[in-house]
Design an enzyme around this catalytic site. Structure first.
Site, PDB file in Angstrom:
ATOM      1  N   THR A 181       0.877  -1.183   0.000  1.00 27.72           N
ATOM      2  CA  THR A 181       0.000   0.000   0.000  1.00 27.72           C
ATOM      3  C   THR A 181       0.908   1.226   0.000  1.00 27.72           C
ATOM      4  O   THR A 181       2.089   1.131   0.311  1.00 27.72           O
ATOM      5  CB  THR A 181      -0.891   0.030   1.255  1.00 27.72           C
ATOM      6  OG1 THR A 181      -0.030   0.114   2.399  1.00 27.72           O
ATOM      7  CG2 THR A 181      -1.742  -1.215   1.362  1.00 27.72           C
ATOM      8  N   GLU A 327      -5.740  -3.725  -1.529  1.00 27.20           N
ATOM      9  CA  GLU A 327      -6.209  -4.880  -0.765  1.00 27.20           C
ATOM     10  C   GLU A 327      -7.280  -5.671  -1.511  1.00 27.20           C
ATOM     11  O   GLU A 327      -7.695  -6.735  -1.051  1.00 27.20           O
ATOM     12  CB  GLU A 327      -6.779  -4.424   0.584  1.00 27.20           C
ATOM     13  CG  GLU A 327      -5.749  -3.855   1.549  1.00 27.20           C
ATOM     14  CD  GLU A 327      -5.517  -2.355   1.359  1.00 27.20           C
ATOM     15  OE1 GLU A 327      -5.812  -1.839   0.250  1.00 27.20           O
ATOM     16  OE2 GLU A 327      -5.041  -1.709   2.297  1.00 27.20           O
ATOM     17  N   LYS A 437     -15.337  17.024   9.659  1.00 23.86           N
ATOM     18  CA  LYS A 437     -16.411  16.896  10.639  1.00 23.86           C
ATOM     19  C   LYS A 437     -16.765  18.284  11.149  1.00 23.86           C
ATOM     20  O   LYS A 437     -16.008  18.885  11.904  1.00 23.86           O
ATOM     21  CB  LYS A 437     -15.965  15.987  11.777  1.00 23.86           C
ATOM     22  CG  LYS A 437     -17.122  15.240  12.355  1.00 23.86           C
ATOM     23  CD  LYS A 437     -16.667  14.028  13.114  1.00 23.86           C
ATOM     24  CE  LYS A 437     -17.912  13.299  13.613  1.00 23.86           C
ATOM     25  NZ  LYS A 437     -17.605  12.199  14.476  1.00 23.86           N
ATOM     26  N   TRP A 442     -20.770  14.985   9.032  1.00 26.50           N
ATOM     27  CA  TRP A 442     -19.721  14.696   8.050  1.00 26.50           C
ATOM     28  C   TRP A 442     -19.994  15.467   6.766  1.00 26.50           C
ATOM     29  O   TRP A 442     -21.068  15.345   6.187  1.00 26.50           O
ATOM     30  CB  TRP A 442     -19.708  13.201   7.710  1.00 26.50           C
ATOM     31  CG  TRP A 442     -19.098  12.336   8.757  1.00 26.50           C
ATOM     32  CD1 TRP A 442     -18.447  12.747   9.889  1.00 26.50           C
ATOM     33  CD2 TRP A 442     -19.088  10.901   8.775  1.00 26.50           C
ATOM     34  NE1 TRP A 442     -18.030  11.656  10.603  1.00 26.50           N
ATOM     35  CE2 TRP A 442     -18.405  10.514   9.950  1.00 26.50           C
ATOM     36  CE3 TRP A 442     -19.565   9.915   7.917  1.00 26.50           C
ATOM     37  CZ2 TRP A 442     -18.204   9.169  10.296  1.00 26.50           C
ATOM     38  CZ3 TRP A 442     -19.370   8.584   8.250  1.00 26.50           C
ATOM     39  CH2 TRP A 442     -18.688   8.217   9.432  1.00 26.50           C
TER      40      TRP A 442
HETATM   41  P1  ADP Z   1      -3.598   4.781  -2.151  1.00 28.87           P
HETATM   42  O1  ADP Z   1      -4.653   5.638  -2.760  1.00 28.87           O
HETATM   43  O2  ADP Z   1      -3.499   4.977  -0.683  1.00 28.87           O
HETATM   44  O3  ADP Z   1      -2.344   4.829  -2.912  1.00 28.87           O
HETATM   45  P2  ADP Z   1      -4.767   2.467  -3.360  1.00 28.87           P
HETATM   46  O4  ADP Z   1      -4.082   2.713  -4.619  1.00 28.87           O
HETATM   47  O5  ADP Z   1      -4.950   1.102  -2.887  1.00 28.87           O
HETATM   48  O6  ADP Z   1      -4.059   3.259  -2.223  1.00 28.87           O
HETATM   49  O7  ADP Z   1      -6.127   3.232  -3.481  1.00 28.87           O
HETATM   50  C1  ADP Z   1      -7.286   2.824  -2.848  1.00 28.87           C
HETATM   51  C2  ADP Z   1      -8.138   3.993  -2.510  1.00 28.87           C
HETATM   52  O8  ADP Z   1      -8.307   4.885  -3.610  1.00 28.87           O
HETATM   53  C3  ADP Z   1      -9.536   3.586  -2.131  1.00 28.87           C
HETATM   54  O9  ADP Z   1      -9.603   3.150  -0.802  1.00 28.87           O
HETATM   55  C4  ADP Z   1     -10.305   4.873  -2.371  1.00 28.87           C
HETATM   56  O10 ADP Z   1     -10.190   5.759  -1.280  1.00 28.87           O
HETATM   57  C5  ADP Z   1      -9.598   5.481  -3.545  1.00 28.87           C
HETATM   58  N1  ADP Z   1     -10.333   5.194  -4.776  1.00 28.87           N
HETATM   59  C6  ADP Z   1     -10.077   4.239  -5.683  1.00 28.87           C
HETATM   60  N2  ADP Z   1     -10.955   4.310  -6.701  1.00 28.87           N
HETATM   61  C7  ADP Z   1     -11.808   5.316  -6.423  1.00 28.87           C
HETATM   62  C8  ADP Z   1     -12.957   5.873  -7.079  1.00 28.87           C
HETATM   63  N3  ADP Z   1     -13.391   5.434  -8.242  1.00 28.87           N
HETATM   64  N4  ADP Z   1     -13.591   6.894  -6.459  1.00 28.87           N
HETATM   65  C9  ADP Z   1     -13.161   7.385  -5.281  1.00 28.87           C
HETATM   66  N5  ADP Z   1     -12.090   6.905  -4.636  1.00 28.87           N
HETATM   67  C10 ADP Z   1     -11.412   5.886  -5.189  1.00 28.87           C
END
Ligand code: ADP
Length: 540
Positions: A181, A327, A437, A442
């Site tokens: 991650t 994940e 918040k 929210w």
């Molecule tokens: P990071 O963004 O921390 O690098 P990831 O690449 O695993 O980690 O991204 C996952 C996160 O990206 C999701 O938990 C969500 O918050 C965001 N995300 C992914 N796709 C979308 C989407 N279509 N709309 C909004 N948020 C998204």
């Protein structure tokens, strides 16, 4: 019991065999760092992946050993995606945009034994090589330079096994992939994909009401192969036999548009910031590029604003919104219109398409509030999104500090905040760490950002919390205007009125030149929060 089904292990070699047997002549095109195009075929890619697997085994690779990659998107990276798992190893993609400190931490934590690296990235490797555990470094050469001392040339390595490779027996529960991650909150965490989870996830990629990839498609993954397996698209292309076009390191709008046009791409995939740049370029020079009619662009990684969907619709190009995370292998949901929805007015259709959509087949979802109760599917009540499914991680490689990411009844807590409507469509309103918040309520920063990006003068917008003496937190909008455009805070405030709840309208607007990006091209809101930590809102 007699009369039941065969228990065939779901393993990556099934995908490789299919690509080689049925789609051997289909092209795989890679744009090189010098912008020339390298052309090969699925048949050659899988042949070389098998040769790589043989070479890895000869070099002492044991089952489960990690083979790291530090590469752009191109054919040798695809060969490694298959070569390492075929040999019983684990392909571990390193994100080349991370700092040398993060890279050495991740490579060490993962115990990477082998590294396959682009020669153009050797200067980056030099910055952490001494602190990394690589025993063998294999260099893919794009330039005439020799592989440096102590490294092996990729071509010599691939041919070293003399084409001999006997597919070892693999169990579907064997690991085959590893991603970390991004670690925006704490240390990066390792997620291990198994052969089984990878094959099941791959089955969703061409799903008609998913990413709808088919054999006649030509796919350009802008999304990097070093980030969440390029959304599973390389394996999805092997399953369907779609043509692949890899962009290499040149990811600016003009270079991408040139490649989309030249290779007649029918599907492309990337984060919203990529598509924002492309739309901008199309609007500045309408008619310059002749794209395939109906070109589909999969967008995910962060929320796709409605304005982006509408903007591309005007050019006859279709954005398909998907949500996922490391994940989740990563695909979690995809937004498409249910039967009957195409008769809805256009504005309503766009509203549905801008949601994150319906969960991928075999993935279950629920929203849970702060007291642990499941929220109703009313499209209004927000809760944390929890998921369960055969391609959802059940743990990290190191659980320290993450024990609370899984519930006692076996669901993964995504850290995303959603509403779910009566039809089952997910709408992400925020990440828990980005939530604002205000007076106990929210505020959805995503909804405010998307509304702002609907204003014709606004190119990019990010909304973050700043502290407030009475309401605890209030929203601050950070806005980038389009070249030559003007809009005052007053005008933007007026534009938002009626589009979002009145108490969601930001208390202040800051105009800047560019919003900082994460290593994967998303808006880096933590940097904005830091920048505006002591921000004094008007009247406070
Ligand atoms: P990071 O963004 O921390 O690098 P990831 O690449 O695993 O980690 O991204 C996952 C996160 O990206 C999701 O938990 C969500 O918050 C965001 N995300 C992914 N796709 C979308 C989407 N279509 N709309 C909004 N948020 C998204």
């Amino acid at each position: 019991m007699r009369g039941t089904m065969m228990d065939v292990p779901l393993t990556v070699p099934l995908l490789a065999d299919r690509a080689a047997r049925y789609f051997a002549d289909v092209e795989v095109v890679s744009r090189q760092p010098d912008r020339t195009l390298h052309r090969t075929t699925w048949g050659s890619v899988i042949g070389r992946a098998r040769a790589l697997a043989g070479a890895l085994l000869n070099a002492g690779m044991r089952k489960g050993d990690r083979v790291a990659t530090l590469m752009w998107n191109h054919a040798p990276h695809l060969e490694t995606y298959f070569g390492a798992p075929l040999a019983g190893g684990v392909v571990h993609t390193l994100n080349l945009r991370l700092s040398p400190d993060d890279l050495s931490y991740i490579a060490t934590h993962a115990q990477d034994r082998f590294l396959v690296v682009d020669d153009v990235l050797l200067p980056l490797l030099d910055k952490f090589r001494a602190r990394a555990p690589f025993e063998k470094i294999i260099v893919v050469r794009h330039t005439p330079r020799e592989a440096p001392a102590g490294c092996i040339d990729y071509e010599s390595f691939v041919s070293s096994a003399g084409g001999r490779f006997d597919q070892p027996e693999l169990s579907e529960q064997d690991p085959c992939g590893l991603c970390y991650t991004s670690g925006t909150t704490g240390k990066p965490k390792g997620v291990v994909y198994t052969h089984r989870s990878t094959v099941l996830h791959t089955m969703f990629v061409p799903f008609t009401d998913g990413l709808a990839l088919r054999n006649s498609d030509t796919l350009l993954p802008v999304v990097p192969m070093f980030h969440v397996n390029a959304w599973g698209l390389p394996y999805g292309c092997a399953l369907t036999g779609a043509k692949l076009v890899f962009p290499g390191p040149h990811l600016d709008a003009q270079n991408l548009l040139d490649l989309l046009e030249r290779e007649r791409v029918t599907v492309a995939a990337g984060v919203p910031t990529i598509w924002m740049g492309i739309l901008d370029a199309l609007e500045k020079e309408p008619g310059r590029w002749k794209l395939q009619p109906g070109l589909r662009m999969i967008v995910g990684g962060s929320a796709a604003p409605e304005a982006l969907i509408r903007g591309f619709d005007k050019h006859g190009l279709r954005l398909i919104h998907a949500w996922g995370m490391t994940e989740m292998s990563p695909l979690g949901s995809c937004s498409w219109l249910k039967a009957g929805m195409r008769e809805m007015p256009y504005d309503e259709q766009v509203r549905v398409r801008a949601k994150q959509g319906l969960p991928a087949g075999l993935v279950q979802v629920r929203g849970v509030d702060e007291s642990g109760r499941e929220v109703p599917w009313d499209g209004q009540t927000q809760g944390e999104l929890q998921v369960r499914g055969p391609w959802v991680a059940s743990s990290y490689t190191d659980m320290e500090g993450s024990e609370d990411r899984w519930t006692n009844d076996g669901w993964f807590k995504t850290g995303d905040v959603v509403t779910i409507d009566p039809q089952g469509y997910l709408n992400l309103t925020d990440r828990t760490k980005d939530l604002i918040k205000s007076g106990g309520e929210w505020i959805s920063s995503v909804a405010v950002e998307n509304a702002l990006m609907g204003h014709p003068a606004v190119k990019e917008a990010a909304v973050v919390a700043v502290s407030h003496p009475k309401w605890v937190e209030r929203p601050l909008a950070v806005v980038v205007l389009r070249d030559g455009a003007r809009a005052s805070a007053e005008e933007l405030r007026g534009f938002l009125a009626g589009r979002v709840h009145s108490y969601w309208v930001p208390d202040a607007f800051e105009f800047i030149d560019a919003i900082p990006r994460t290593s994967t091209g998303k808006f880096l809101k933590s940097a904005l929060r830091e920048k505006y930590r002591d921000y004094r809102l008007p009247g406070c």
